[in-house]
Design a protein around this motif. Structure first.
Motif, PDB file in Angstrom:
ATOM      1  N   GLY A 133       0.831  -1.208   0.000  1.00  0.00           N
ATOM      2  CA  GLY A 133       0.000   0.000   0.000  1.00  0.00           C
ATOM      3  C   GLY A 133       0.858   1.248   0.000  1.00  0.00           C
ATOM      4  N   GLY A 135      -0.138   4.558   0.031  1.00  0.00           N
ATOM      5  CA  GLY A 135      -0.758   5.809   0.469  1.00  0.00           C
ATOM      6  C   GLY A 135       0.224   6.546   1.374  1.00  0.00           C
ATOM      7  N   PRO A 136      -0.228   7.609   2.043  1.00  0.00           N
ATOM      8  CA  PRO A 136       0.693   8.348   2.916  1.00  0.00           C
ATOM      9  C   PRO A 136       1.326   7.479   4.004  1.00  0.00           C
ATOM     10  N   GLY A 185       1.963   4.098   3.895  1.00  0.00           N
ATOM     11  CA  GLY A 185       2.960   3.215   3.288  1.00  0.00           C
ATOM     12  C   GLY A 185       4.164   3.982   2.771  1.00  0.00           C
ATOM     13  N   GLY A 241       0.437   7.083  -3.861  1.00  0.00           N
ATOM     14  CA  GLY A 241      -0.180   8.219  -3.158  1.00  0.00           C
ATOM     15  C   GLY A 241      -1.487   7.875  -2.460  1.00  0.00           C
ATOM     16  N   GLY A 242      -2.108   6.757  -2.849  1.00  0.00           N
ATOM     17  CA  GLY A 242      -3.366   6.367  -2.195  1.00  0.00           C
ATOM     18  C   GLY A 242      -4.413   7.451  -2.349  1.00  0.00           C
ATOM     19  N   GLN A 243      -5.080   7.777  -1.274  1.00  0.00           N
ATOM     20  CA  GLN A 243      -6.126   8.814  -1.309  1.00  0.00           C
ATOM     21  C   GLN A 243      -5.565  10.176  -1.719  1.00  0.00           C
ATOM     22  N   SER A 257      -0.699  -6.000  -7.033  1.00  0.00           N
ATOM     23  CA  SER A 257      -1.583  -6.288  -5.895  1.00  0.00           C
ATOM     24  C   SER A 257      -1.058  -7.469  -5.093  1.00  0.00           C
ATOM     25  N   VAL A 258      -1.038  -7.309  -3.787  1.00  0.00           N
ATOM     26  CA  VAL A 258      -0.749  -8.471  -2.940  1.00  0.00           C
ATOM     27  C   VAL A 258      -2.016  -9.316  -2.876  1.00  0.00           C
ATOM     28  N   GLY A 307      -4.977   1.004   3.787  1.00  0.00           N
ATOM     29  CA  GLY A 307      -6.022   2.021   3.933  1.00  0.00           C
ATOM     30  C   GLY A 307      -7.329   1.467   4.459  1.00  0.00           C
ATOM     31  N   ALA A 308      -8.377   2.219   4.198  1.00  0.00           N
ATOM     32  CA  ALA A 308      -9.696   1.871   4.729  1.00  0.00           C
ATOM     33  C   ALA A 308     -10.663   1.649   3.570  1.00  0.00           C
ATOM     34  N   GLN A 316     -14.389  10.431  -6.290  1.00  0.00           N
ATOM     35  CA  GLN A 316     -13.076  11.084  -6.393  1.00  0.00           C
ATOM     36  C   GLN A 316     -12.131  10.322  -7.316  1.00  0.00           C
ATOM     37  N   VAL A 345     -16.064  16.879  -1.624  1.00  0.00           N
ATOM     38  CA  VAL A 345     -16.495  16.215  -2.866  1.00  0.00           C
ATOM     39  C   VAL A 345     -17.567  17.062  -3.558  1.00  0.00           C
TER      40      VAL A 345
HETATM   41  C1  FAD Z   1     -12.166  13.351   0.435  1.00  0.00           C
HETATM   42  C2  FAD Z   1     -11.067  13.167   1.448  1.00  0.00           C
HETATM   43  C3  FAD Z   1     -10.442  14.279   2.004  1.00  0.00           C
HETATM   44  C4  FAD Z   1      -9.409  14.134   2.932  1.00  0.00           C
HETATM   45  N1  FAD Z   1      -8.804  15.238   3.445  1.00  0.00           N
HETATM   46  C5  FAD Z   1      -7.800  15.112   4.351  1.00  0.00           C
HETATM   47  C6  FAD Z   1      -7.118  16.257   4.872  1.00  0.00           C
HETATM   48  O1  FAD Z   1      -7.401  17.397   4.483  1.00  0.00           O
HETATM   49  N2  FAD Z   1      -6.128  16.067   5.802  1.00  0.00           N
HETATM   50  C7  FAD Z   1      -5.795  14.798   6.218  1.00  0.00           C
HETATM   51  O2  FAD Z   1      -4.883  14.676   7.048  1.00  0.00           O
HETATM   52  N3  FAD Z   1      -6.437  13.699   5.734  1.00  0.00           N
HETATM   53  C8  FAD Z   1      -7.414  13.833   4.819  1.00  0.00           C
HETATM   54  N4  FAD Z   1      -8.043  12.720   4.320  1.00  0.00           N
HETATM   55  C9  FAD Z   1      -7.709  11.422   4.869  1.00  0.00           C
HETATM   56  C10 FAD Z   1      -6.445  10.836   4.258  1.00  0.00           C
HETATM   57  O3  FAD Z   1      -6.495  10.925   2.833  1.00  0.00           O
HETATM   58  C11 FAD Z   1      -6.357   9.372   4.692  1.00  0.00           C
HETATM   59  O4  FAD Z   1      -6.380   9.334   6.096  1.00  0.00           O
HETATM   60  C12 FAD Z   1      -5.082   8.741   4.198  1.00  0.00           C
HETATM   61  O5  FAD Z   1      -5.021   8.729   2.774  1.00  0.00           O
HETATM   62  C13 FAD Z   1      -4.945   7.298   4.707  1.00  0.00           C
HETATM   63  O6  FAD Z   1      -3.676   6.849   4.300  1.00  0.00           O
HETATM   64  P1  FAD Z   1      -3.327   5.320   4.134  1.00  0.00           P
HETATM   65  O7  FAD Z   1      -1.943   5.278   3.566  1.00  0.00           O
HETATM   66  O8  FAD Z   1      -3.609   4.615   5.405  1.00  0.00           O
HETATM   67  O9  FAD Z   1      -4.390   4.724   3.077  1.00  0.00           O
HETATM   68  P2  FAD Z   1      -4.693   5.087   1.552  1.00  0.00           P
HETATM   69  O10 FAD Z   1      -4.358   6.496   1.217  1.00  0.00           O
HETATM   70  O11 FAD Z   1      -6.089   4.634   1.296  1.00  0.00           O
HETATM   71  O12 FAD Z   1      -3.685   4.130   0.747  1.00  0.00           O
HETATM   72  C14 FAD Z   1      -3.832   2.725   0.722  1.00  0.00           C
HETATM   73  C15 FAD Z   1      -3.148   2.191  -0.532  1.00  0.00           C
HETATM   74  O13 FAD Z   1      -3.134   0.773  -0.483  1.00  0.00           O
HETATM   75  C16 FAD Z   1      -3.285   0.253  -1.802  1.00  0.00           C
HETATM   76  N5  FAD Z   1      -3.766  -1.137  -1.691  1.00  0.00           N
HETATM   77  C17 FAD Z   1      -4.921  -1.592  -1.138  1.00  0.00           C
HETATM   78  N6  FAD Z   1      -4.984  -2.942  -1.204  1.00  0.00           N
HETATM   79  C18 FAD Z   1      -3.837  -3.357  -1.798  1.00  0.00           C
HETATM   80  C19 FAD Z   1      -3.297  -4.644  -2.149  1.00  0.00           C
HETATM   81  N7  FAD Z   1      -3.947  -5.794  -1.878  1.00  0.00           N
HETATM   82  N8  FAD Z   1      -2.085  -4.709  -2.772  1.00  0.00           N
HETATM   83  C20 FAD Z   1      -1.407  -3.581  -3.050  1.00  0.00           C
HETATM   84  N9  FAD Z   1      -1.859  -2.336  -2.739  1.00  0.00           N
HETATM   85  C21 FAD Z   1      -3.055  -2.219  -2.121  1.00  0.00           C
HETATM   86  C22 FAD Z   1      -4.288   1.211  -2.447  1.00  0.00           C
HETATM   87  O14 FAD Z   1      -4.174   1.188  -3.875  1.00  0.00           O
HETATM   88  C23 FAD Z   1      -3.841   2.568  -1.856  1.00  0.00           C
HETATM   89  O15 FAD Z   1      -2.924   3.246  -2.708  1.00  0.00           O
HETATM   90  C24 FAD Z   1      -9.026  12.835   3.350  1.00  0.00           C
HETATM   91  C25 FAD Z   1      -9.648  11.687   2.786  1.00  0.00           C
HETATM   92  C26 FAD Z   1     -10.633  11.844   1.837  1.00  0.00           C
HETATM   93  C27 FAD Z   1     -11.261  10.594   1.215  1.00  0.00           C
END
Ligand code: FAD
Length: 239
Positions: free
Chosen positions: A12, A14-15, A17, A41-43, A87-88, A119-120, A142, A168
């Protein structure tokens, strides 16, 4: 099947990972980061707004810009390998299976340590007909709009006035859609005033103490029935 030995596997990008990958990379570990998305970059890559939060963690920087900063930093380290569209698909005692969708190939990773940072997933509100085509979670909207450049509809009703609902709604209007209203079951808006004001300036009504009862339409959503709720969030009949 190809085999890959690494010190640290991060699933993963995202921020969470990306940050973990960087920290491990700085300490000299051989890190493999895999993400199933088309870019890291995830979300973050879907967020065109300036982030709220702490100044030390990129507050006031747009989400997709934060992703660019982290990915640029990652590229400085030769001991870090990052793979997208991978993908894992299984974690077993003797290894982790990953599917590289670019090459259409499954390979095995043997990591000393693995971090799951996937992520979630979104929770859906329960209401009649909530599976009609045209009803989306905010994340799907999004992804379509900000990542793939597809506007998923023309007229929107948004359920929930937290920051995500407000942001959104604003992004949909920027992309050319019309937001008819934002419906909020609580007696006050959940998101920040700065996001609310942007929506209010654009003339979008925010209906407090209201919820969705059912979606209308046969093959796709054509409308919605909404109603007022009492102090216990029960629907007030006839409203
Ligand atoms: C509309 C919106 C606005 C937001 N605004 C803010 C803000 O202003 N400030 C703030 O601090 N936070 C904000 N957030 C929250 C923030 O974006 C999330 O808390 C953050 O992205 C979570 O990070 P993460 O790395 O845990 O997960 P994610 O960003 O969801 O990343 C998870 C990654 O895992 C990958 N993945 C999933 N399953 C697999 C698999 N089996 N194999 C390989 N890869 C996989 C996905 O492709 C994804 O890239 C916002 C969120 C949203 C939706």
């Amino acid at each position: 099947m190809k085999n890959k030995k690494v010190d640290f596997l991060v699933v993963g990008g995202g921020p969470a990972g990306l940050s973990a990958t960087l920290e491990a990379g700085k300490r000299g570990l051989r890190v493999l980061l895999v993400d199933e998305g088309i870019q890291l970059g995830g979300q973050l890559v879907k967020q065109t707004h300036k982030f709220f939060g702490h100044e030390g963690t990129y507050a006031s920087v747009r989400g997709f810009e934060i992703a660019k900063i982290l990915v640029k930093e990652l590229k400085k380290y030769k001991n870090i390998e990052a793979r997208t569209m991978t993908s894992v698909i299984g974690i077993y005692e003797d290894g982790v299976l990953a599917w590289d969708r670019k090459e259409n190939e499954v390979f095995r990773i043997e990591p000393e340590y693995t971090l799951i940072a996937t992520g979630a997933s979104e929770k859906y509100v329960t209401f009649e007909n909530n599976d009609l085509p045209g009803i989306y979670g905010a994340g799907a909207v999004q992804t379509l709009m900000n990542q793939f450049g597809v506007l998923p509809g023309e007229n929107f009703l948004i359920i929930g006035s937290g920051n995500i609902g407000l942001i959104v709604a604003y992004q949909l209007i920027q992309a050319g859609a019309s937001v008819k209203a934002i419906v909020e079951i609580a007696d006050k808006v959940g998101g920040y005033v700065v996001h609310l004001n942007k929506i209010r300036r654009l003339g979008v009504p925010v209906l407090l103490k209201h919820t969705i009862v059912r979606a209308l339409g046969d093959n796709r959503v054509e409308g919605a029935v909404i109603a007022e709720v009492d102090e216990s969030y029960n629907i007030i009949p006839g409203t």
